[in-house]
Each structure stands twice: as C-alpha cells, then as structure tokens.
Enzyme design. Structure first.
Site, PDB file in Angstrom:
ATOM      1  N   THR A   1      41.771  42.822  27.451  1.00 47.09           N
ATOM      2  CA  THR A   1      41.025  43.481  26.384  1.00 47.09           C
ATOM      3  C   THR A   1      40.131  42.530  25.599  1.00 47.09           C
ATOM      4  O   THR A   1      38.939  42.791  25.408  1.00 47.09           O
ATOM      5  CB  THR A   1      42.005  44.183  25.426  1.00 47.09           C
ATOM      6  OG1 THR A   1      42.718  45.186  26.153  1.00 47.09           O
ATOM      7  CG2 THR A   1      41.265  44.830  24.269  1.00 47.09           C
TER       8      THR A   1
ATOM      9  N   ASN B   1      44.114  37.601  25.496  1.00 46.19           N
ATOM     10  CA  ASN B   1      44.548  38.227  24.241  1.00 46.19           C
ATOM     11  C   ASN B   1      45.337  37.223  23.403  1.00 46.19           C
ATOM     12  O   ASN B   1      45.206  37.176  22.182  1.00 46.19           O
ATOM     13  CB  ASN B   1      45.407  39.455  24.527  1.00 46.19           C
ATOM     14  CG  ASN B   1      44.627  40.580  25.178  1.00 46.19           C
ATOM     15  OD1 ASN B   1      43.410  40.674  25.036  1.00 46.19           O
ATOM     16  ND2 ASN B   1      45.322  41.438  25.906  1.00 46.19           N
TER      17      ASN B   1
ATOM     18  N   LYS C   1      42.342  48.998  18.058  1.00 46.61           N
ATOM     19  CA  LYS C   1      42.825  47.616  18.153  1.00 46.61           C
ATOM     20  C   LYS C   1      41.934  46.692  17.333  1.00 46.61           C
ATOM     21  O   LYS C   1      40.703  46.821  17.365  1.00 46.61           O
ATOM     22  CB  LYS C   1      42.804  47.146  19.614  1.00 46.61           C
ATOM     23  CG  LYS C   1      43.722  47.897  20.552  1.00 46.61           C
ATOM     24  CD  LYS C   1      43.596  47.323  21.963  1.00 46.61           C
ATOM     25  CE  LYS C   1      44.483  48.038  22.957  1.00 46.61           C
ATOM     26  NZ  LYS C   1      44.329  47.484  24.322  1.00 46.61           N
ATOM     27  N   ASP C   2      42.548  45.705  16.677  1.00 43.83           N
ATOM     28  CA  ASP C   2      41.748  44.765  15.896  1.00 43.83           C
ATOM     29  C   ASP C   2      40.750  44.022  16.781  1.00 43.83           C
ATOM     30  O   ASP C   2      39.579  43.863  16.435  1.00 43.83           O
ATOM     31  CB  ASP C   2      42.638  43.780  15.123  1.00 43.83           C
ATOM     32  CG  ASP C   2      43.627  43.028  16.000  1.00 43.83           C
ATOM     33  OD1 ASP C   2      43.182  42.280  16.885  1.00 43.83           O
ATOM     34  OD2 ASP C   2      44.854  43.182  15.793  1.00 43.83           O
ATOM     35  N   ARG C   3      41.191  43.563  17.966  1.00 33.63           N
ATOM     36  CA  ARG C   3      40.295  42.809  18.834  1.00 33.63           C
ATOM     37  C   ARG C   3      39.145  43.661  19.356  1.00 33.63           C
ATOM     38  O   ARG C   3      38.050  43.160  19.618  1.00 33.63           O
ATOM     39  CB  ARG C   3      41.069  42.161  19.980  1.00 33.63           C
ATOM     40  CG  ARG C   3      41.939  43.088  20.830  1.00 33.63           C
ATOM     41  CD  ARG C   3      42.858  42.261  21.740  1.00 33.63           C
ATOM     42  NE  ARG C   3      43.675  43.051  22.639  1.00 33.63           N
ATOM     43  CZ  ARG C   3      44.887  43.520  22.364  1.00 33.63           C
ATOM     44  NH1 ARG C   3      45.414  43.286  21.161  1.00 33.63           N
ATOM     45  NH2 ARG C   3      45.577  44.212  23.256  1.00 33.63           N
TER      46      ARG C   3
END
Length: 564
Positions: free
Chosen positions: A93, A114, A176-178
């Site tokens: 991701t 990640n 998701k933060d990313r």
C-alpha cells in the site's frame, strides 16, 4: 523618363508584392492564434482515485456487470491501459500510493514498505510515522501515521501549489493514513478515518484545528448510520456462479462472522471502536470516504478556486484491500464489493458533475497493488502455492551461517522481504562481508519456496541479472534504509503463515498489474490501450496537462498516445 502609365503600373506591381508578402507572413500567425484558441483549457479539478488492492483482472472479469456511471464510464469515456503496472518489486500500500503522484520509484522516494527496520537504530519504522505530530482531537499512538516526513521527494500537488503560489488546493482523504498522506505530499492536506471515533481527522502537521466544514460534517455522526446493518450480495445468485467456493477461500468461523450476511455491530451494543474497525471490510467505509470527499469539495470550493487555478482531490478507497486480504480476489465477497464500489463511484461522479462539472474535471483511477489468489484456491487449480514462514526461514539461515562461520545470529532482523545482516559482528569475527552475503544467498536459493535472492553488494554495484524481476527489485531497494539480502518467493508463494486469506507484495504480474484509467473530455482521447504503461506515468502526464514541472524524482513518461 517613365510616363504616368508606367508609374501606375509599377505601383500596382509593388502593392501586389507587398500584399502577397504580408499575406504569407500573416498566415502562420493566424494559424498559431487558431491553435492557441482551440488548445484545451486547464481542468478546474483533478480527481485522483486509488482503489486499494484492486488487480486489473477484476476489472476485466466483472466489467459486464458494472452499471453505466462508474467503472463503465471510465472505460467508455476515458483512456484505459490494460497492461499498466506498479513497476517496482515490493507491491504494498505505502509504496504504491507513493508512486501515484511522485512518478518515482522507492529507491528515490524512500517509502520502501508499509513498515521497515531502520538499519542504523534497529527501530521499527512505519511509513508515515512522525512523533512530532498528533491527530487533531483524536488519540494518537507512537506509530500512527501523521505526516509525510519519510517521503523524500515532491508530488504533483507540491509542484502545482508551487507554480500557483500556493493558491491551488490539494486535499486527500482515505480510510488509511498512508493512503491519504502519501497522496497529499508535503504541502497538501490529508484527512484520515479514525478507527476509535469513526471521524475523518487531520494532524498537527497540516493545521492546528479543523475547518468549519469538517466539524459540520461530523455533527450528525454519519459514521453511525450503518450500525446494525448487514452487507448482503447486490446481484442475483447466478451472477456469482463463477466465484470460488467460500469454504476454500475462507473456512467458516464458528460464529459465522466471515459469511454473508456480514453484520456491522459490536459487543457493546452501540457504535464503538469494534464497530468502526469492522467497517473496513465491506462497502460502507468507501461510502463514507466518498461522502467526506463531497464535503471537502463543497467546503474547500475545490474546482471553483477563486484564484482561477486548478485544484487536486485525492481519494484512496481502502476497503477492497481488506476484503481481498480476508477472502481473496476470486471470492464472492470481493466480486460483490467491486460491484458495490462501482455504484458508489457512479453516484460520486454524478455529484461532481453537478458541483464542478465533469467537463471541467480530469479523473484518474488506479490501484496501489494487485492481489494473488488465496493459496488454497491456487492449489485447487493445480498450482504450487504455499505460505512461506519467515521465522522458520530466518532460523534455518542463522543455523547455516553459524555452522559455516562460527558466529551466532549473523542474520539478526527480518523486514520482509529483506534480511538485515549484523555487519559489526561480521567485522569483529574478521569475516569478509561479501563472502557472508554470498553464502546466505546460496543457502536461501536452495530454500523451498524461494525463487531469487539479491545481496547488498549486487544491489549497490548494479551487478544484477538482466531480468525483469531483478530490475523491479533494484527499483524497490533503497541503499540507506533497505536490508542486506532481498528474497523473492516463487510465483504463487507468499510470506506468512496460517490457513486463510491472502496477501501481496511480490513482483509478479498478479501483484503489479493494476487499472490505469484517465478521463477528461477536453484532454484525453478515449480508448482501450494495450501499450505498456506504469503508475509512475500518471504524475508526468498530469504535470504536462497542468503545465507545471514534473515532481522532483519523476521517471515516468507522458502518456502521449492518450492526448488528442
């Protein structure tokens, strides 16, 4: 002396020559002016959609069941590349999201996974971790993602804001933060779904308090509206006839919680962190993400910038990744989720058409990575597919190195797919680094399930085999923060243990081949394109259309075949 008739004739000839000369000189100017007047205006809004964990093959497999306004709109009215790839070897991701708007590979942008192990401090590092910042009005843990500090290069949004004197707005949102942070770059603004409260929040890296529109959005607690609801198949049973048997891809749990109907509730009997966490697996988090994106468009006046400059909206849709991890891309659950996402996108496009106008909007859709089949399903199709337990691999490797060199735990950390070697110990023992690396590589090449192994010496010197896999792994390796031995599994094998679900991260096409669609009536020539393309091509193509410089480490190409 010439007579008056002669003078008149001379003047007539001279005027004719002058007129002809002027006409010839004026034609190119008129042509240039005509070309300038018909060249497409800049889009008012660029919308970048990233579907987390969507393999290209699912678009092709289920396209006949899509409605008219979602994926089909992109396929029919946009440019679609069937042979597009995340062209690096660690397909996860964070790496995939970093690629979209930087146009760069991990060896430059610095997002290598990640999570990874810092070779200097041996501390675990999360891709968007930054302990200098916290979420606004939300609980923040030490390894939460709060800023793009680890991203070492600029994004398209950074370049657009620079070119516009910071008048362009770049807003991103994700479960998701990313997903949000790595699309926003250094100068955009990211909003992230909070698993504890169900709110979309930003961090102190971006601002000290949320804008009024964000606060107004959460007044009615829209995240609670799905409590007690179920996720059931959207289509008739016959539509799922070709999908894998549920029992193969996800053996039923005792409580039946991993089967349709999928209930969204919690043990407490009310919305809480357990309930908000469940929303990630299924269609409702995506629905909320797109709803919040609409609120951002209205609240920030995206696409209607008073300065008359383009804006960027980035939306990362997280749920398909969770569904595929749990059930596999061959499952009925994944099939249904994609159909539901298709309808959500159709509604979102309709709302954009009303608020900004799709004729003023350039839309890109891609994915951060694909997905392999669940190993047990692959086995049912006669493929050699297994889970490779990394703890057993490390134990066997250390035993081999101890027997050969008389030193314990030379391979001292695993950070998939990297092995970190203890070079201080190697030096203390008077061993040669390259000899230890080569011994480790030879042993791992004989380990069941391993296809390729590359050493730090190979990667640093560029002494790599001339193969696609080697090229992808070289791009994925960063000399300052990556490990010392890189391990590639055989096709259909994957790192992990257990007996259910699947994961991704390999350089094989099932993990790298993702959708790449670009739609914009004034800027893009519709069609199905079979040319090879990379997700890294998105940033330079958008930079060309927005008339700004490409991001600092961009290596992609402008997709000129799609330009009118």
């Amino acid at each position: 002396m010439p007579n008056s008739k002669t003078n008149t004739l001379r003047r007539l000839i001279l005027n004719t020559l002058i007129a002809s000369t002027l006409a010839i000189s004026i034609v190119p100017v008129l042509a240039d002016n005509k070309a300038a007047s018909t060249s497409p205006k800049q889009p008012k809004l660029v919308v970048v959609l990233v579907v987390d964990g969507l393999p290209q093959e699912q678009i092709q497999r289920y396209r006949d069941q899509f409605g008219q306004g979602g994926f089909r709109r992109l396929l029919d009215q946009g440019a679609w590349f069937s042979n597009a790839h995340q062209a690096h070897g660690i397909t996860v991701t964070a790496v995939g999201h970093a690629a979209v708007l930087t146009g760069a590979y991990p060896y430059q942008h610095g997002i290598i996974n990640n999570n990874w192990i810092d070779p200097t401090t041996l501390a675990a590092m999360y891709c968007t971790q930054d302990n200098a910042h916290t979420y606004i009005d939300e609980e923040t843990k030490s390894d939460d993602g709060t800023s793009p500090a680890n991203l070492r290069v600029s994004t398209l949004g950074d370049e657009l804001r620079y070119a516009s004197g910071n008048r362009s707005k770049v807003v991103t949102v994700s479960g998701k933060d990313r997903g949000a942070i790595l699309l926003a770059g250094k100068t955009g603004t990211a909003y992230i779904f909070m698993k504890k409260s169900g709110n979309f929040a930003s961090s102190s890296y971006y601002m000290q308090s949320h804008p009024q529109w964000q606060q107004a959005y959460h007044v009615g607690k829209p995240q609670d509206r799905f409590y007690g609801k179920t996720w059931t198949p959207l289509l008739a049973d016959a539509a799922y006839a070709g999908d894998a048997d549920d029992q193969i891809v996800a053996p039923q749990q005792a409580d039946g919680a991993n089967r349709f109907p999928y209930l969204y509730s919690s043990k407490s009997g009310k919305p809480d962190a357990e309930y908000y966490g469940k929303l990630f697996t299924g269609p409702y988090l995506d629905e909320m993400t797109l709803d919040f994106a609409r609120a951002a468009v209205a609240g920030e006046q995206l696409g209607r910038n008073p300065a008359g400059v383009p804006d960027i909206l980035g939306v990362s849709l997280s749920s398909h990744d969770y569904v595929n991890h749990s059930f596999g891309p061959e499952s009925r659950m994944s099939h249904d989720h994609l159909q539901r996402l298709d309808r959500l996108l159709a509604s979102f496009f309709d709302s954009l058409d009303k608020s900004v106008g799709l004729d003023n909007t350039l839309v890109v859709l891609t994915a951060d990575h694909g997905f392999p089949n669940v190993p047990e399903f692959a086995q049912s199709r006669k493929f050699e597919s297994q889970r490779l337990d990394s703890s057993k691999l490390m134990s066997a490797l250390n035993q081999h190195l101890s027997d050969k060199f008389g030193a314990e735990k030379i391979a001292y950390k695993w950070s998939a797919p990297n092995v970190l070697l203890d070079y201080k110990l190697i030096e203390q023992k008077g061993l040669k680094r390259e000899e230890v690396e080569n011994s480790a590589a030879r042993f791992l090449m004989s380990y069941n399930g391993v296809a390729q192994v590359y050493t730090r010496t190979q990667l640093e010197t560029g002494a790599m085999p001339d193969s696609r896999i080697a090229k992808l792994m070289q791009r994925a390796w960063h000399r300052q923060i990556s490990g010392d031995i890189v391990v590639v599994t055989k096709p259909y094998w994957q790192f992990g243990s257990g007996n259910r679900g699947t994961t991704h991260g390999s350089p094989y096409s099932y993990d790298s081949n993702v959708p790449l669609m670009i739609m914009g009536k004034s800027w893009i020539k519709p069609g199905a394109y079979g040319q090879y393309a990379e997700v890294m091509d998105i940033a330079p193509t958008l930079a060309h259309l927005l008339r700004v410089r490409p991001p600092s480490a961009s290596e992609g190409r402008v997709l000129t075949e799609t330009l009118p």
